[in-house]
Motif scaffolding. Structure first.
Motif, PDB file in Angstrom:
ATOM      1  N   LEU A 294       0.813  -1.210   0.000  1.00 24.28           N
ATOM      2  CA  LEU A 294       0.000   0.000   0.000  1.00 24.28           C
ATOM      3  C   LEU A 294       0.852   1.268   0.000  1.00 24.28           C
ATOM      4  N   ALA A 295       2.037   1.196   0.592  1.00 21.94           N
ATOM      5  CA  ALA A 295       2.914   2.361   0.655  1.00 21.94           C
ATOM      6  C   ALA A 295       3.666   2.593  -0.643  1.00 21.94           C
ATOM      7  N   ASP A 296       3.695   1.597  -1.510  1.00 22.64           N
ATOM      8  CA  ASP A 296       4.411   1.705  -2.784  1.00 22.64           C
ATOM      9  C   ASP A 296       3.624   2.611  -3.725  1.00 22.64           C
ATOM     10  N   ARG A 297       4.198   3.762  -4.046  1.00 22.65           N
ATOM     11  CA  ARG A 297       3.499   4.737  -4.883  1.00 22.65           C
ATOM     12  C   ARG A 297       3.280   4.232  -6.312  1.00 22.65           C
ATOM     13  N   ARG A 298       4.083   3.269  -6.743  1.00 18.33           N
ATOM     14  CA  ARG A 298       3.934   2.761  -8.103  1.00 18.33           C
ATOM     15  C   ARG A 298       2.638   1.978  -8.260  1.00 18.33           C
ATOM     16  N   LYS A 299       2.082   1.478  -7.149  1.00 17.12           N
ATOM     17  CA  LYS A 299       0.829   0.734  -7.217  1.00 17.12           C
ATOM     18  C   LYS A 299      -0.387   1.656  -7.342  1.00 17.12           C
ATOM     19  N   GLY A 300      -0.208   2.919  -7.034  1.00 21.13           N
ATOM     20  CA  GLY A 300      -1.287   3.880  -7.218  1.00 21.13           C
ATOM     21  C   GLY A 300      -2.412   3.801  -6.209  1.00 21.13           C
ATOM     22  N   LEU A 301      -2.122   3.286  -4.985  1.00 14.19           N
ATOM     23  CA  LEU A 301      -3.161   3.158  -3.976  1.00 14.19           C
ATOM     24  C   LEU A 301      -3.007   4.145  -2.829  1.00 14.19           C
ATOM     25  N   CYS A 302      -1.781   4.532  -2.535  1.00 10.56           N
ATOM     26  CA  CYS A 302      -1.569   5.431  -1.390  1.00 10.56           C
ATOM     27  C   CYS A 302      -2.031   6.848  -1.685  1.00 10.56           C
ATOM     28  N   SER A 303      -2.123   7.212  -2.957  1.00  6.56           N
ATOM     29  CA  SER A 303      -2.589   8.551  -3.317  1.00  6.56           C
ATOM     30  C   SER A 303      -3.466   8.444  -4.562  1.00  6.56           C
ATOM     31  N   LEU A 304      -4.692   8.950  -4.466  1.00  5.09           N
ATOM     32  CA  LEU A 304      -5.639   8.909  -5.577  1.00  5.09           C
ATOM     33  C   LEU A 304      -5.968  10.334  -5.983  1.00  5.09           C
ATOM     34  N   VAL A 305      -5.452  10.754  -7.124  1.00  4.93           N
ATOM     35  CA  VAL A 305      -5.657  12.116  -7.622  1.00  4.93           C
ATOM     36  C   VAL A 305      -6.191  12.031  -9.046  1.00  4.93           C
ATOM     37  N   PRO A 306      -7.350  12.640  -9.313  1.00  6.22           N
ATOM     38  CA  PRO A 306      -8.278  13.277  -8.368  1.00  6.22           C
ATOM     39  C   PRO A 306      -8.950  12.224  -7.480  1.00  6.22           C
ATOM     40  N   PRO A 307      -9.650  12.664  -6.431  1.00  7.27           N
ATOM     41  CA  PRO A 307     -10.293  11.698  -5.525  1.00  7.27           C
ATOM     42  C   PRO A 307     -11.217  10.744  -6.294  1.00  7.27           C
ATOM     43  N   LEU A 308     -11.299   9.519  -5.797  1.00  7.68           N
ATOM     44  CA  LEU A 308     -12.058   8.462  -6.450  1.00  7.68           C
ATOM     45  C   LEU A 308     -13.353   8.188  -5.692  1.00  7.68           C
ATOM     46  N   SER A 309     -14.450   8.108  -6.431  1.00 12.82           N
ATOM     47  CA  SER A 309     -15.717   7.697  -5.833  1.00 12.82           C
ATOM     48  C   SER A 309     -15.625   6.221  -5.484  1.00 12.82           C
ATOM     49  N   LEU A 310     -15.862   5.882  -4.231  1.00 12.95           N
ATOM     50  CA  LEU A 310     -15.719   4.506  -3.769  1.00 12.95           C
ATOM     51  C   LEU A 310     -16.838   3.639  -4.356  1.00 12.95           C
ATOM     52  N   PRO A 311     -16.519   2.562  -5.068  1.00 13.65           N
ATOM     53  CA  PRO A 311     -17.577   1.723  -5.646  1.00 13.65           C
ATOM     54  C   PRO A 311     -18.565   1.209  -4.599  1.00 13.65           C
ATOM     55  N   LEU A 312     -18.068   0.925  -3.412  1.00 16.71           N
ATOM     56  CA  LEU A 312     -18.916   0.399  -2.342  1.00 16.71           C
ATOM     57  C   LEU A 312     -19.952   1.414  -1.886  1.00 16.71           C
ATOM     58  N   ASP A 313     -19.566   2.684  -1.837  1.00 16.07           N
ATOM     59  CA  ASP A 313     -20.432   3.772  -1.389  1.00 16.07           C
ATOM     60  C   ASP A 313     -20.130   4.979  -2.271  1.00 16.07           C
ATOM     61  N   PRO A 314     -20.814   5.109  -3.417  1.00 16.04           N
ATOM     62  CA  PRO A 314     -20.436   6.122  -4.416  1.00 16.04           C
ATOM     63  C   PRO A 314     -20.483   7.560  -3.917  1.00 16.04           C
ATOM     64  N   ASP A 315     -21.181   7.836  -2.833  1.00 13.75           N
ATOM     65  CA  ASP A 315     -21.229   9.198  -2.314  1.00 13.75           C
ATOM     66  C   ASP A 315     -19.970   9.570  -1.535  1.00 13.75           C
ATOM     67  N   VAL A 316     -19.106   8.591  -1.269  1.00 18.72           N
ATOM     68  CA  VAL A 316     -17.859   8.818  -0.530  1.00 18.72           C
ATOM     69  C   VAL A 316     -16.708   8.887  -1.532  1.00 18.72           C
ATOM     70  N   TYR A 317     -15.920   9.959  -1.469  1.00 16.20           N
ATOM     71  CA  TYR A 317     -14.760  10.133  -2.334  1.00 16.20           C
ATOM     72  C   TYR A 317     -13.494   9.955  -1.501  1.00 16.20           C
ATOM     73  N   ILE A 318     -12.645   9.037  -1.926  1.00 23.51           N
ATOM     74  CA  ILE A 318     -11.416   8.732  -1.187  1.00 23.51           C
ATOM     75  C   ILE A 318     -10.228   9.300  -1.943  1.00 23.51           C
ATOM     76  N   CYS A 319      -9.226   9.742  -1.185  1.00 26.43           N
ATOM     77  CA  CYS A 319      -8.042  10.332  -1.813  1.00 26.43           C
ATOM     78  C   CYS A 319      -6.782   9.501  -1.565  1.00 26.43           C
ATOM     79  N   GLY A 320      -6.942   8.324  -0.948  1.00 30.03           N
ATOM     80  CA  GLY A 320      -5.794   7.454  -0.745  1.00 30.03           C
ATOM     81  C   GLY A 320      -5.981   6.544   0.444  1.00 30.03           C
ATOM     82  N   VAL A 321      -5.132   5.488   0.498  1.00 31.78           N
ATOM     83  CA  VAL A 321      -5.195   4.526   1.588  1.00 31.78           C
ATOM     84  C   VAL A 321      -4.160   4.898   2.649  1.00 31.78           C
ATOM     85  N   ILE A 322      -4.440   4.554   3.889  1.00 33.72           N
ATOM     86  CA  ILE A 322      -3.521   4.795   5.007  1.00 33.72           C
ATOM     87  C   ILE A 322      -2.878   3.459   5.353  1.00 33.72           C
TER      88      ILE A 322
END
Length: 806
Positions: free
Chosen positions: A495-523
């Motif tokens: 998750l910390a590997d930036r090459r995988k594209g999960l630690c930072s999501l730009v622009p924020p991504l609408s979460l498929p599970l709950d489309p009203d929630v926009y996530i900008c990265g994993v902790i």
């Protein structure tokens, strides 16, 4: 007309012109300087007179007219379906909003008094049935109270009215002016007595005078009937029965149509009709019942609940009968309830014009309502495709309205609806025998989004890549032979590997599970791997624009479609209960199957009952630790609101899991949140299936009862009363729940697939629709009073097994 009003005037005796007074327009109007209102009198989809316009509004208040509109048409000549269409136009003749007002109400009473009409913004009034701008009243509490006062339903007090009515009028005016909707205030003539179209018909919804019963249970098979020893072959069994054909022509022939229009049932026939209308959706009508419904079809058009029984009574192989049903009777039928509309989309209704009628009714539903039933509507596409392929070209041309077109159109308007439809269709494309169908649906959806909402299409493609990345790495880590601590370490590094594209999501991504929630990265530091056979992940995402996080469980190797269905039904039942002003604190967390073997689940911070008891001694100590109230011994030193939440949620889940037959209940899939919310997880067994013998129908474990203070406490008594009330409320909506389950028979849900012909019947038996509400509640009470020692024993054995597994 109110039930307690006995004196009335027939409309045929009122020789006055149809008139109304246009008062003013409220709400957000925009910058229009002057406006007018176009009024039209319609009946039978035809205009009765040319349109009449008000003058252009001018002066300091451009939204006020205070002008009477009179149509040169007597009230005594009005047909029952007469209606006035009202359209507000600006100076450029552009419609600001419109609505259709039926002149006669549901009980054939002429409307009267002041009306606050919530206009359909941006469209002209549509007076043709079914209208796209139907009548709707401003449903604000202050408007409802004012309406009740006008009708004399609130006792008047001269002194109190002088003190309060002026204040209420100011509050009502302020509400209208500040409303986000367009509200047109009109006044209709108020006669001394109610004016009705004709003699009031007795309501079908009355108890049987002899038995007092609302329903007619299926008669038992006669004791003398036995299976035959020999099987006989009848070569004419599939041929037309000329006797039945002649009987049908005599009973349903064209010559009887004119008589049937004026035919009214006797008291005994009304009772029989009412019993038929109360049948559950699974009940098959006898030929005698079908003939009776057909005979009084015109009388039944005023009852929405009679629609499905009428459609079942039509002999669709008779062209003349089918034509009359679709072209004449369906358009004049009272608007059906949503439960009946969903039933018409099921596998039993193959006539295209009937299905098209149901789709037109769904156009009245909001996007939120479609979202609530979307899982079943996607399954209904299978039955629509079957009916469409079996129909002739002529039938296809007539029934041009299709469910797939409605869903794709609405998906371009709603971000949430479009996201859920995309993922539901994606799963169906992978699994089952309808892959080709849903490949076509997917192409149509993407074409609609390409044309009308490209931003959502781009977001869906990002979601697909995001989910693919998660599930691929989750599967790789699951099958590795590393110990759990090593798996956690690898997960956090991934998750910390930036090459995988999960630690930072730009622009924020609408979460498929709950489309009203926009996530900008994993902790990464807050993410972990659960101790389970499938080693699911728990990922903590940062929510865009806030300091909060959203926890998601990523699963691989588990089909979540059954959990997805159960949680959708939980959310539906919660909505139904809230509509009855009953809040039992249900926690319908989000579940999304992204493939037949992958999915996402919302993680709710909580503890299993087993873990809470092991760590704190009992559930009360667990709740007291998080929300103590040391001065209140009556609530066991727990904050009153937290204890109330616990009692309510226990009652709600006990009833809902009982109705759906949820099995394999033990202390590790019963969870409690720190704020008192009790809920269930893991729905691998439903509809009565259970891996343990003699499972209790109602899951009330000893730990739950102890947290309420024991069986003699006031909180346990309240828990039982809430359970009975919840059961009674859901029982009123049994047809809706049964129709939703019947639409899932082709959904490849494991416990439905096992016995598809019995799935609906299993839930129907839990509702006990064949007895009165009092008897049904009494039966549920008996289940609560049964002490299941086997259940407690199996809970203990499960805890021992979990201990050795660790």
């Amino acid at each position: 007309m109110d039930a307690d009003v006995y004196s009335f005037v027939k409309a045929c005796d009122v020789h006055e012109n149809v008139s109304l007074r246009i008062l003013r327009l409220g709400g957000e109007v925009g910058t229009s300087a002057s406006m007018c209102v176009r009024c039209e009198l319609y009946a039978g989809n035809m205009p009765l007179l040319p349109p009449v316009y008000t003058s252009l509004s001018e002066g300091p208040d451009p939204r006020s007219w205070d002008e009477w509109i009179t149509f040169p048409y007597d009230i005594c000549d009005l047909p029952l379906d007469a209606q006035i269409s009202l359209t507000v136009l600006d100076v450029g003749n552009v419609p600001l909003g419109g609505i259709v007002l039926p002149l006669f109400g549901k009980r054939a009473a002429l409307r009267r008094g002041t009306k606050c009409l919530a206009l359909w913004r941006g469209v002209p009034a549509d007076p043709r049935a079914p209208s796209s701008t139907p009548y709707r009243y401003d449903d604000a509490p202050i408007s409802k109270l004012w309406k009740r006062h006008q009708r004399g339903m609130i006792p008047s007090d001269e002194w109190l009215d002088q003190q309060t009515l002026s204040w209420v009028e100011k509050a009502r005016t302020k509400h209208v002016d500040e409303s986000h909707a367009l509200i047109l205030i009109i006044e209709l003539p108020d006669f001394e007595l109610p004016v009705v179209y004709g003699e009031p018909e007795p309501d079908l919804r009355t108890r049987h005078t002899n038995t007092g019963s609302w329903t007619n249970a299926t008669a038992p098979v006669a004791s003398w009937i036995r299976p035959h020893m020999l099987a006989l072959s009848d070569p004419e069994a599939l041929c037309e029965n000329v006797i039945e054909t002649k009987h049908r022509r005599l009973v349903r022939g064209r010559h009887s149509a004119t008589l049937d229009r004026e035919r009214k049932p006797t008291a005994s026939v009304r009772d029989t009709l009412h019993q038929i209308l109360m049948y559950p959706p699974t009940r098959v009508l006898t030929s005698e019942e079908m003939d009776l419904v057909w005979t009084f079809r015109f009388f039944l058009t005023r009852y929405p609940e009679a629609l499905t029984k009428f459609v079942k009574s039509v002999v669709w192989t008779d062209a003349e009968e089918a034509r009359q049903a679709t072209d004449e009777l369906l358009p004049m039928w009272a608007e059906p309830r949503l439960a009946d509309t969903l039933e018409l989309l099921g596998p039993s209704f193959q006539h295209l014009q009937v299905r098209a009628y149901a789709v037109r009714q769904l156009h009245r539903a909001s996007n939120d309502q479609l979202e609530l039933y979307l899982l079943q509507l996607v399954q209904a596409l299978k039955f629509e495709d079957t009916a469409w392929n079996a129909a002739s070209d002529e039938q296809r041309q007539v029934a041009s309205t299709r469910l797939v077109d409605l869903l794709c159109e609405r998906s371009t308007q709603s971000h949430t609806l479009g996201t859920k439809l995309y993922w539901y269709v994606s799963v169906e494309r992978i699994d089952g025998r309808y892959r080709e169908l849903f490949a076509r649906v997917d192409r149509q959806l993407q074409a609609s989004l390409e044309e009308s909402n490209r931003d959502l299409l781009v977001m869906l493609k990002r979601q697909r890549h995001f989910v693919h990345t998660l599930t691929t790495h989750n599967a790789e880590l699951r099958v590795s032979r590393d110990a759990r601590p090593k798996k956690i370490e690898k997960l956090q590094d991934l998750l910390a590997d930036r090459r995988k594209g999960l630690c930072s999501l730009v622009p924020p991504l609408s979460l498929p599970l709950d489309p009203d929630v926009y996530i900008c990265g994993v902790i990464p530091d807050k993410s972990t791997v659960f101790k389970s056979n499938l080693f699911p992940w728990r990922l903590e995402f940062a929510v865009d624009g806030t300091s909060s996080t959203y926890a998601v469980i990523v699963k691989n190797g588990d089909d979540l479609r059954q959990d997805q269905l159960v949680l959708q039904l939980f959310a539906l039942m919660d909505r139904l209960l809230r509509d009855e002003n009953l809040d039992v604190r249900i926690t319908p967390y989000h579940v999304l199957a992204t493939s037949p073997q992958d999915g996402l689940v919302q993680f709710i911070p909580s503890m299993t009952v087993a873990a809470a008891v092991a760590q704190y001694g009992d559930l009360l100590s667990y709740l007291r630790f998080h929300y103590p109230d040391h001065e209140n011994a009556a609530t066991f030193h727990v904050q009153a609101q937290v204890l109330d939440t616990f009692v309510r949620s226990c009652a709600g889940y006990c009833v809902i899991t009982y109705l759906l037959g949820v099995g394999d209940r033990h202390l590790d899939n019963l969870l409690v949140a720190p704020d008192g919310h009790f809920f269930h997880v893991d729905f691998g067994y439903i509809l009565g299936r259970d891996p343990k013998p003699f499972p209790p129908p109602v899951k009330v474990c000893k730990e739950m009862v102890d947290a309420m203070g024991g069986t003699s406490s006031v909180y346990y008594m309240r828990f039982k009363k809430l359970s009975y009330t919840t059961f009674a409320c859901l029982r009123k909506n049994a047809n809706l729940i049964l129709n939703l389950i019947s639409l899932m028979v082709e959904a490849n849900i494991p416990d439905i697939r096992a016995e598809p012909d019995k799935a609906v019947l299993k839930v129907q038996d839990k509702f006990m629709l064949g007895v009165s509400e009092e008897q049904a509640v009494r039966h549920l009470e008996a289940l609560f009073n049964e002490t299941s020692y086997l259940s407690s024993m199996f809970d203990r054995l499960h805890n021992v097994a979990q201990y050795f597994r660790q």
